[in-house]
Design an enzyme around this catalytic site. Structure first.
Site, PDB file in Angstrom:
ATOM      1  N   ASP A  99       0.903  -1.212   0.006  1.00  0.00           N
ATOM      2  CA  ASP A  99      -0.047   0.007  -0.022  1.00  0.00           C
ATOM      3  C   ASP A  99       0.816   1.203  -0.128  1.00  0.00           C
ATOM      4  OD1 ASP A  99      -2.191   1.514   0.515  1.00  0.00           O
ATOM      5  OD2 ASP A  99      -3.042   0.061   1.476  1.00  0.00           O
ATOM      6  N   ASP A 201      -3.149   4.674  -2.520  1.00  0.00           N
ATOM      7  CA  ASP A 201      -4.319   5.201  -1.567  1.00  0.00           C
ATOM      8  C   ASP A 201      -4.616   6.634  -2.175  1.00  0.00           C
ATOM      9  OD1 ASP A 201      -5.358   5.078   1.197  1.00  0.00           O
ATOM     10  OD2 ASP A 201      -4.427   7.039   1.249  1.00  0.00           O
ATOM     11  N   GLU A 264      -6.391   3.642  -5.982  1.00  0.00           N
ATOM     12  CA  GLU A 264      -7.858   3.597  -5.177  1.00  0.00           C
ATOM     13  C   GLU A 264      -8.470   4.833  -5.643  1.00  0.00           C
ATOM     14  OE1 GLU A 264      -9.717   4.160  -0.705  1.00  0.00           O
ATOM     15  OE2 GLU A 264      -7.992   5.248  -1.341  1.00  0.00           O
ATOM     16  N   HIS A 325     -11.193  -2.209   4.116  1.00  0.00           N
ATOM     17  CA  HIS A 325     -11.205  -1.758   5.341  1.00  0.00           C
ATOM     18  C   HIS A 325     -11.890  -0.659   5.625  1.00  0.00           C
ATOM     19  CE1 HIS A 325      -8.383   0.311   3.277  1.00  0.00           C
ATOM     20  NE2 HIS A 325      -7.980   1.036   4.297  1.00  0.00           N
ATOM     21  N   ASP A 326     -12.558   0.232   4.509  1.00  0.00           N
ATOM     22  CA  ASP A 326     -13.144   1.430   4.489  1.00  0.00           C
ATOM     23  C   ASP A 326     -14.688   1.206   4.499  1.00  0.00           C
ATOM     24  OD1 ASP A 326     -10.787   2.911   4.758  1.00  0.00           O
ATOM     25  OD2 ASP A 326     -10.688   3.117   2.694  1.00  0.00           O
TER      26      ASP A 326
HETATM   27  C1  NOJ Z   1      -8.226   5.545   1.999  1.00  0.00           C
HETATM   28  C2  NOJ Z   1      -7.727   4.476   2.879  1.00  0.00           C
HETATM   29  O1  NOJ Z   1      -8.078   3.245   2.523  1.00  0.00           O
HETATM   30  C3  NOJ Z   1      -8.253   4.911   4.244  1.00  0.00           C
HETATM   31  O2  NOJ Z   1      -8.356   3.828   5.004  1.00  0.00           O
HETATM   32  C4  NOJ Z   1      -7.765   5.949   4.753  1.00  0.00           C
HETATM   33  O3  NOJ Z   1      -8.418   6.336   5.862  1.00  0.00           O
HETATM   34  C5  NOJ Z   1      -7.595   7.099   3.664  1.00  0.00           C
HETATM   35  N1  NOJ Z   1      -7.460   6.950   2.283  1.00  0.00           N
HETATM   36  C6  NOJ Z   1      -6.768   8.295   3.988  1.00  0.00           C
HETATM   37  O4  NOJ Z   1      -5.285   7.713   3.617  1.00  0.00           O
END
Ligand code: NOJ
Length: 528
Positions: A99, A201, A264, A325-326
């Protein structure tokens, strides 16, 4: 499957390192734990493991606040542990995806400490500093993803700095060539160490409107949506200059052999496609989150797949994601019965699937008792915690579910004694067995792994489609509803076929045709 790259044929498994396996008894997962559990990932039939950040970090956003882009947080282990993990992955035939967090660092990163030390520090321009408006308010109306203004006032130097996420996550200034060079050096560090690619990210945030103009209000905002959505993010991300950044990153990974770049990107499909780059010179896989965001109904999902397939640039390779995870876990979003349909869909659509740890055993979203919340978003904005989808992996029915020898950092799901890898391993009807069989089927079938996709008319709650390659044809029929359904004609070659897999795991080799009856929440894969 000659002529295709590993990441086209492959399946990606996403590990959230805090929650996969603890080996040093602190209740938090670590690299050695991931290494020990790689056999589970390889045994499922996955090809690559993507590991959420393990860099040194004050952990304000659980590692997405990076204080050193070329190190490992002691909580997770050492660089040597990382190298061992990569070597073990290699031995098992698994790729490792790092990541990488380009948009922002931690406010404790030495670059930011320098940048904020004075206005004339050479690194001042590495971050986004601006004067206050005459009335003392922030330079524009941008809102942080985690709520509140996206600007923090720095008393010592009398300016605001931009933070699209937490105040402890200042945005780097990607318009500064020195920043780009430093970040590319960090990427090279990991590529040289043997990683097979990056998940970038929120990469679309790196380039904002150069004039930092206000964002317009979002007419679609409704109560219950997060504060960030009160504005359209017109000027705060996805500036057209992103094309430059993404193609520079691609050039860099292309200096190495067969590496993968995943972006992402939460943008409407039309904009997402831009991240493939001109002549596919951008990300190999701009993450497609639409299965998470689209209402779970046969017609909606069918329309989505048609639309996505139709928008892909010539030669652009598709991909599908069911969880991360989000986002709330799929078993919670669509229900346990439909989670089997979701799994069958994920592994039969055209394009690289990404599987979130624990979804292979149907882990639920976990209610976190008051006082045990960990997620910064949850602390900043009520109702938006991401803890429920980040709880420890449920390996077996021993104390702490085989995840740790002590109380884990987040509570286990209450169902861990019954729902775990060990128990599902022995159960021929389990979600884990379904995953193994789906993945084995996909890997063994060129039509499923890399074949073309075409839809069949959607009837009632049933979404049906075909995958084909060089004369091989596979028909997938999914009942999104809780009632029996019958599809009269599946246009099977010769009018008949054989069920090779049902989500209920009990119809192997049944002959069907010209249509098929489906039980509630049942999906089947039919070979001609
Ligand atoms: C996306 C990530 O998946 C998330 O977990 C994070 O809080 C934000 N970007 C900020 O890096």
């Amino acid at each position: 499957m000659a002529g295709t790259r590993w990441w086209q044929r492959g399946i990606i498994y996403h590990v959230y390192p805090r929650s996969f396996q603890d080996t040093d008894g602190d209740g938090i997962g670590d690299l050695e734990g991931i290494e020990q559990r790689l056999e589970h990932i390889a045994g499922l039939g996955c090809d690559a493991v993507w590991i959420s950040p393990v860099y040194p970090s004050p952990m304000k956003d659980h590692g997405y606040d990076v204080a050193d882009y070329t190190g490992i947080h002691p909580l997770f282990g050492t660089l040597e542990d990382f190298d061992r993990l990569v070597a073990r992955a290699r031995a098992l035939g698994l790729k490792v995806i790092m990541d990488f967090v380009p948009n922002h660092s931690s406010d404790q990163h030495p670059w930011f400490l320098e940048s904020r030390s004075s206005r004339d520090n050479p690194k001042r321009d590495w971050y986004v500093w601006r004067d206050a408006k005459p009335d003392g308010s922030p330079p524009n109306n941008w809102i942080s993803v985690f709520s509140g203004p996206a600007w923090k006032w720095d008393e010592a130097t009398g300016q605001y700095y931009l933070h699209s996420f937490l105040p402890e996550q200042p945005d780097l200034n990607w318009r500064n060539p020195e920043v780009r060079a430093a970040m590319y050096d960090a990427m090279r560090f990991w590529l040289d160490r043997g990683v097979d690619g990056f998940r970038l990210d929120v990469v679309y945030y790196c380039m904002k409107d150069p004039e930092l103009r206000d964002n317009p209000p979002n007419p679609g905002w409704k109560p219950g949506m997060p504060e960030i959505d009160t504005l359209l993010q017109t000027n705060s991300n996805d500036h057209e200059d992103m094309a430059i950044v993404i193609s520079e990153m691609r050039e860099l990974v292309d200096e190495y052999d067969d590496r993968l770049l995943i972006g992402e990107i939460y943008l409407p499909l039309e904009r997402l496609m831009a991240y493939y780059g001109r002549d596919l010179s951008g990300a190999h896989l701009p993450f497609n989150f639409q299965l998470i965001l689209t209402p779970w109904e046969a017609r909606e999902v069918a329309a989505l797949v048609e639309q996505y397939e139709g928008l892909l640039p010539e030669g652009g390779w598709p991909n599908w994601v069911l969880g991360n995870h989000d986002q709330r876990r799929v078993a919670g979003r669509v229900g346990a019965a439909q989670a089997r349909i979701a799994a069958m869909l994920l592994f039969t659509l055209r394009g690289t699937p990404t599987l979130y740890y624990g979804d292979e055993i149907g882990m639920p979203n976990v209610d976190i008792p008051p006082g045990r919340g960990e997620d910064a978003w949850g602390r900043h904005e009520a109702g938006f915690t991401r803890d429920p989808q980040r709880t420890p992996m449920q390996w077996d029915d021993t104390e702490h579910a085989g995840f740790s020898t002590v109380e884990p950092w987040l509570p286990l799901s209450p169902d861990w004694r019954a729902r775990n890898v060990a128990s599902q391993d022995r159960d021929p009807g389990s979600m884990l067995t379904l995953h193994r069989r789906l993945i084995a089927l996909r890997r063994g079938s060129p039509a499923l792994a890399i074949g073309d996709w075409s839809g069949i008319e959607t009837v009632g709650d049933v979404f049906a489609f075909k995958r084909h390659r060089e004369g091989d044809e596979i028909t997938v029929v999914l009942n999104f509803g809780a009632r029996e359904e019958e599809v009269a004609d599946l246009h099977l070659p010769g009018g008949a076929g054989r069920i090779t897999l049902s989500t209920h795991l009990d119809r192997d080799d049944e002959t069907v045709g010209p249509g098929v009856r489906l039980r509630p929440n049942e999906g089947v894969i039919i070979v001609a």
